[in-house]
Scaffold this active site. Structure first.
Site, short mmCIF file in Angstrom:
data_model
loop_
_atom_site.label_atom_id
_atom_site.label_comp_id
_atom_site.label_asym_id
_atom_site.label_seq_id
_atom_site.Cartn_x
_atom_site.Cartn_y
_atom_site.Cartn_z
N ASN A 50 0.84 -1.20 0.00
CA ASN A 50 0.00 0.00 0.00
C ASN A 50 0.88 1.26 0.00
O ASN A 50 1.97 1.28 0.58
CB ASN A 50 -1.01 0.00 1.15
CG ASN A 50 -0.41 -0.20 2.52
OD1 ASN A 50 0.64 -0.81 2.68
ND2 ASN A 50 -1.07 0.33 3.53
N VAL A 51 0.38 2.27 -0.67
CA VAL A 51 1.08 3.55 -0.82
C VAL A 51 0.08 4.65 -0.49
O VAL A 51 -0.79 4.99 -1.31
CB VAL A 51 1.63 3.74 -2.26
CG1 VAL A 51 2.39 5.06 -2.36
CG2 VAL A 51 2.54 2.57 -2.65
N ASN A 88 -1.30 8.52 0.87
CA ASN A 88 -1.09 9.87 0.34
C ASN A 88 -1.70 10.87 1.32
O ASN A 88 -2.73 10.57 1.95
CB ASN A 88 -1.79 9.99 -1.03
CG ASN A 88 -1.37 11.23 -1.78
OD1 ASN A 88 -1.81 12.34 -1.47
ND2 ASN A 88 -0.53 11.08 -2.77
N ALA A 89 -1.10 12.04 1.44
CA ALA A 89 -1.63 13.08 2.32
C ALA A 89 -3.06 13.45 1.93
O ALA A 89 -3.86 13.82 2.79
CB ALA A 89 -0.73 14.31 2.28
N ALA A 90 -3.38 13.34 0.67
CA ALA A 90 -4.77 13.44 0.21
C ALA A 90 -5.32 12.02 0.29
O ALA A 90 -5.19 11.23 -0.65
CB ALA A 90 -4.83 13.99 -1.21
N GLU A 110 -2.93 -4.61 -3.24
CA GLU A 110 -3.38 -5.42 -4.38
C GLU A 110 -3.25 -4.65 -5.69
O GLU A 110 -2.88 -5.21 -6.72
CB GLU A 110 -4.84 -5.83 -4.18
CG GLU A 110 -5.08 -6.73 -2.99
CD GLU A 110 -5.40 -5.95 -1.71
OE1 GLU A 110 -4.85 -4.85 -1.51
OE2 GLU A 110 -6.20 -6.46 -0.91
N CYS A 163 -10.25 -5.26 0.07
CA CYS A 163 -11.38 -4.33 0.14
C CYS A 163 -12.28 -4.53 -1.08
O CYS A 163 -11.91 -5.21 -2.05
CB CYS A 163 -10.89 -2.89 0.23
SG CYS A 163 -10.30 -2.20 -1.34
N CYS A 214 -10.78 -3.57 -4.42
CA CYS A 214 -9.73 -4.49 -4.88
C CYS A 214 -10.31 -5.81 -5.36
O CYS A 214 -9.76 -6.45 -6.25
CB CYS A 214 -8.68 -4.69 -3.80
SG CYS A 214 -7.57 -3.27 -3.68
N1 THU Z 1 -5.25 -1.72 2.45
C1 THU Z 1 -4.67 -2.48 1.48
O1 THU Z 1 -3.58 -2.18 0.99
N2 THU Z 1 -5.32 -3.60 1.06
C2 THU Z 1 -6.49 -4.06 1.58
O2 THU Z 1 -6.99 -5.07 1.12
C3 THU Z 1 -7.12 -3.36 2.69
C4 THU Z 1 -6.53 -2.03 3.04
C5 THU Z 1 -4.55 -0.52 2.90
C6 THU Z 1 -5.13 0.78 2.45
C7 THU Z 1 -4.61 1.73 3.50
O3 THU Z 1 -3.33 2.19 3.12
C8 THU Z 1 -4.50 0.88 4.74
O4 THU Z 1 -4.55 -0.47 4.30
C9 THU Z 1 -5.58 1.13 5.75
O5 THU Z 1 -6.83 1.04 5.18
#
Ligand code: THU
Length: 138
Positions: A46-47, A49-51, A59, A90, A93
């Site tokens: 996961n990456v 962002n401030a926004a 994923e 989620c 995804c």
């Molecule tokens: N996140 C994911 O990368 N994958 C998921 O399946 C669920 C949530 C990340 C998004 C965010 O950066 C952090 O988890 C908290 O929601």
């Protein structure tokens, strides 16, 4: 079911990707690794962002890595996050996966200690809308 060596390779790749996650806002680091039918493995993290809404899930990163390498099909994906609850993909995804995966594709949900649950994509996203919906359009 995904064979044990593939699960081990997916787990290791997800652990490595998660270590690079950029999650300064949630502190919730996620790694994902997918396998193509040809046996290639692609990973993402996961990456944030401030926004906030601009942040991307692990994923999405793994899918982007696959597509950039020329891959177009997902046989299995492993998603790894910590905490007491399952870090299942989620809703957005699940739909992203559907673009490249069949209902029978394996979705493994893991914590740092190992795989916690196994699903098929069809179980997570039943009666889905996918590429076939648009194939016969004039
Ligand atoms: N996140 C994911 O990368 N994958 C998921 O399946 C669920 C949530 C990340 C998004 C965010 O950066 C952090 O988890 C908290 O929601």
């Amino acid at each position: 079911m995904t064979d044990a060596p593939t699960v081990a390779a997916l787990f290791d790749a997800a652990v490595a990707a998660r270590a690079a996650a950029y999650a300064p806002y949630s502190q919730f680091r996620v790694g994902a690794a997918l396998a193509t039918p040809e046996g290639a493995i692609h990973a993402g993290c996961n990456v944030e962002n401030a926004a906030y809404p601009v942040g991307t899930c692990a994923e999405a990163g793994a899918i982007a890595a696959m597509v950039a390498a020329g891959g177009r099909r997902i046989a299995a994906i492993l998603v790894l996050g910590d905490g007491p609850a399952l870090c299942a993909p989620c809703g957005a995804c699940r739909q992203r996966l559907r673009e490249f995966a069949a209902d029978e594709a394996h979705v493994l949900v893991a914590g740092p200690e190992g795989v916690r649950a196994r699903f098929t994509l069809g179980e997570l996203l039943p009666s889905s809308f996918g590429p076939a919906n648009l194939e016969a359009q004039p």
